[in-house]
Scaffold this motif. Structure first.
Motif, short mmCIF file in Angstrom:
data_model
loop_
_atom_site.label_atom_id
_atom_site.label_comp_id
_atom_site.label_asym_id
_atom_site.label_seq_id
_atom_site.Cartn_x
_atom_site.Cartn_y
_atom_site.Cartn_z
N GLU A 167 47.10 40.81 -26.62
CA GLU A 167 46.46 39.81 -25.77
C GLU A 167 45.02 39.59 -26.21
O GLU A 167 44.40 40.45 -26.82
CB GLU A 167 46.51 40.23 -24.30
CG GLU A 167 45.78 41.51 -23.99
CD GLU A 167 45.92 41.94 -22.54
OE1 GLU A 167 46.24 41.10 -21.68
OE2 GLU A 167 45.69 43.12 -22.27
N LEU A 168 44.53 38.40 -25.89
CA LEU A 168 43.14 38.05 -26.14
C LEU A 168 42.40 38.05 -24.82
O LEU A 168 42.90 37.52 -23.82
CB LEU A 168 43.03 36.66 -26.78
CG LEU A 168 43.63 36.50 -28.17
CD1 LEU A 168 43.60 35.03 -28.58
CD2 LEU A 168 42.88 37.35 -29.18
N LEU A 169 41.21 38.65 -24.81
CA LEU A 169 40.38 38.70 -23.62
C LEU A 169 39.02 38.09 -23.95
O LEU A 169 38.46 38.35 -25.02
CB LEU A 169 40.17 40.14 -23.15
CG LEU A 169 41.44 40.94 -22.86
CD1 LEU A 169 41.09 42.40 -22.65
CD2 LEU A 169 42.14 40.39 -21.65
N LEU A 170 38.49 37.29 -23.03
CA LEU A 170 37.15 36.73 -23.17
C LEU A 170 36.20 37.48 -22.24
O LEU A 170 36.53 37.74 -21.09
CB LEU A 170 37.13 35.25 -22.77
CG LEU A 170 37.72 34.26 -23.75
CD1 LEU A 170 37.76 32.87 -23.13
CD2 LEU A 170 36.92 34.24 -25.04
N TRP A 171 35.04 37.83 -22.77
CA TRP A 171 34.01 38.52 -21.99
C TRP A 171 32.81 37.60 -21.80
O TRP A 171 32.48 36.82 -22.68
CB TRP A 171 33.57 39.79 -22.73
CG TRP A 171 34.63 40.84 -22.78
CD1 TRP A 171 35.69 40.89 -23.63
CD2 TRP A 171 34.75 41.96 -21.94
NE1 TRP A 171 36.46 41.99 -23.38
CE2 TRP A 171 35.90 42.68 -22.34
CE3 TRP A 171 34.00 42.46 -20.88
CZ2 TRP A 171 36.32 43.85 -21.72
CZ3 TRP A 171 34.42 43.63 -20.26
CH2 TRP A 171 35.56 44.31 -20.68
N VAL A 172 32.17 37.72 -20.63
CA VAL A 172 30.98 36.93 -20.33
C VAL A 172 29.85 37.86 -19.91
O VAL A 172 30.09 38.91 -19.31
CB VAL A 172 31.28 35.87 -19.24
CG1 VAL A 172 31.54 36.49 -17.90
CG2 VAL A 172 30.20 34.83 -19.16
N SER A 173 28.64 37.48 -20.29
CA SER A 173 27.45 38.23 -19.91
C SER A 173 26.33 37.24 -19.62
O SER A 173 26.07 36.35 -20.44
CB SER A 173 27.04 39.17 -21.05
OG SER A 173 25.88 39.88 -20.71
N ASP A 174 25.73 37.37 -18.47
CA ASP A 174 24.62 36.50 -18.08
C ASP A 174 24.97 35.02 -18.16
O ASP A 174 24.20 34.20 -18.64
CB ASP A 174 23.38 36.81 -18.93
CG ASP A 174 22.11 36.24 -18.34
OD1 ASP A 174 22.05 36.05 -17.11
OD2 ASP A 174 21.17 35.97 -19.12
N GLY A 175 26.20 34.68 -17.76
CA GLY A 175 26.61 33.28 -17.68
C GLY A 175 27.06 32.64 -18.97
O GLY A 175 27.27 31.44 -19.01
N PHE B 111 21.74 25.83 -23.20
CA PHE B 111 23.07 25.60 -22.66
C PHE B 111 23.06 25.93 -21.18
O PHE B 111 22.28 26.77 -20.74
CB PHE B 111 24.12 26.45 -23.39
CG PHE B 111 23.95 27.93 -23.15
CD1 PHE B 111 24.63 28.56 -22.12
CD2 PHE B 111 23.10 28.68 -23.95
CE1 PHE B 111 24.46 29.91 -21.89
CE2 PHE B 111 22.93 30.04 -23.72
CZ PHE B 111 23.61 30.65 -22.68
N PRO B 112 23.91 25.27 -20.40
CA PRO B 112 23.99 25.61 -18.98
C PRO B 112 24.78 26.92 -18.81
O PRO B 112 25.80 27.12 -19.47
CB PRO B 112 24.73 24.43 -18.36
CG PRO B 112 25.49 23.83 -19.49
CD PRO B 112 24.71 24.11 -20.75
N ARG B 113 24.30 27.80 -18.00
CA ARG B 113 24.99 29.07 -17.76
C ARG B 113 26.06 28.86 -16.70
O ARG B 113 25.88 28.12 -15.74
CB ARG B 113 23.99 30.12 -17.32
CG ARG B 113 22.98 30.40 -18.42
CD ARG B 113 22.18 31.64 -18.16
NE ARG B 113 21.19 31.83 -19.21
CZ ARG B 113 21.43 32.46 -20.35
NH1 ARG B 113 22.61 32.96 -20.58
NH2 ARG B 113 20.48 32.60 -21.25
N ALA B 114 27.18 29.53 -16.88
CA ALA B 114 28.29 29.43 -15.94
C ALA B 114 28.03 30.32 -14.73
O ALA B 114 27.40 31.37 -14.84
CB ALA B 114 29.59 29.85 -16.61
N GLU B 115 28.53 29.90 -13.60
CA GLU B 115 28.43 30.70 -12.37
C GLU B 115 29.65 31.62 -12.34
O GLU B 115 30.64 31.35 -11.66
CB GLU B 115 28.41 29.78 -11.14
CG GLU B 115 27.20 28.89 -11.06
CD GLU B 115 25.92 29.68 -10.81
OE1 GLU B 115 25.98 30.69 -10.09
OE2 GLU B 115 24.88 29.28 -11.35
N ILE B 116 29.58 32.71 -13.10
CA ILE B 116 30.68 33.67 -13.18
C ILE B 116 30.09 35.06 -13.34
O ILE B 116 29.04 35.23 -13.97
CB ILE B 116 31.64 33.31 -14.34
CG1 ILE B 116 32.88 34.19 -14.33
CG2 ILE B 116 30.94 33.36 -15.67
CD1 ILE B 116 33.98 33.73 -15.27
#
Length: 73
Positions: free
Chosen positions: A35-43, A9-14
């Motif tokens: 509330e719902l929160l989304l977490w990102v790790s390594d794109g 998958f392509p990693r996001a620039e975040i």
């Protein structure tokens, strides 16, 4: 809830951490529930967190019709 995105998958620039989007959860009556929160790790997405505002934890995720999504700026 931990998430795992399968390769390839392509990693996001975040940056790692909380994605600047919040899903506010309200009851059909309009009462604010959490509330719902989304977490990102390594794109890639790494977790979905449901923070609730009551003394009693919910037994499942909220109905999508009760979630309002807002992008933080």
């Amino acid at each position: 809830m931990d998430l795992k995105v399968l390769e390839p998958f392509p990693r996001a620039e975040i940056s790692d951490g909380v994605v600047p989007v919040t899903g506010t959860v309200k009851a059909p009556s309009g009462e604010l529930l959490g509330e719902l929160l989304l977490w990102v790790s390594d794109g890639s997405l790494s977790a979905l967190e449901y923070s609730w505002y009551s003394d009693e934890a919910p037994v499942g995720l909220p109905d999508p019709l009760n979630v309002t999504v807002a992008v933080e700026r």
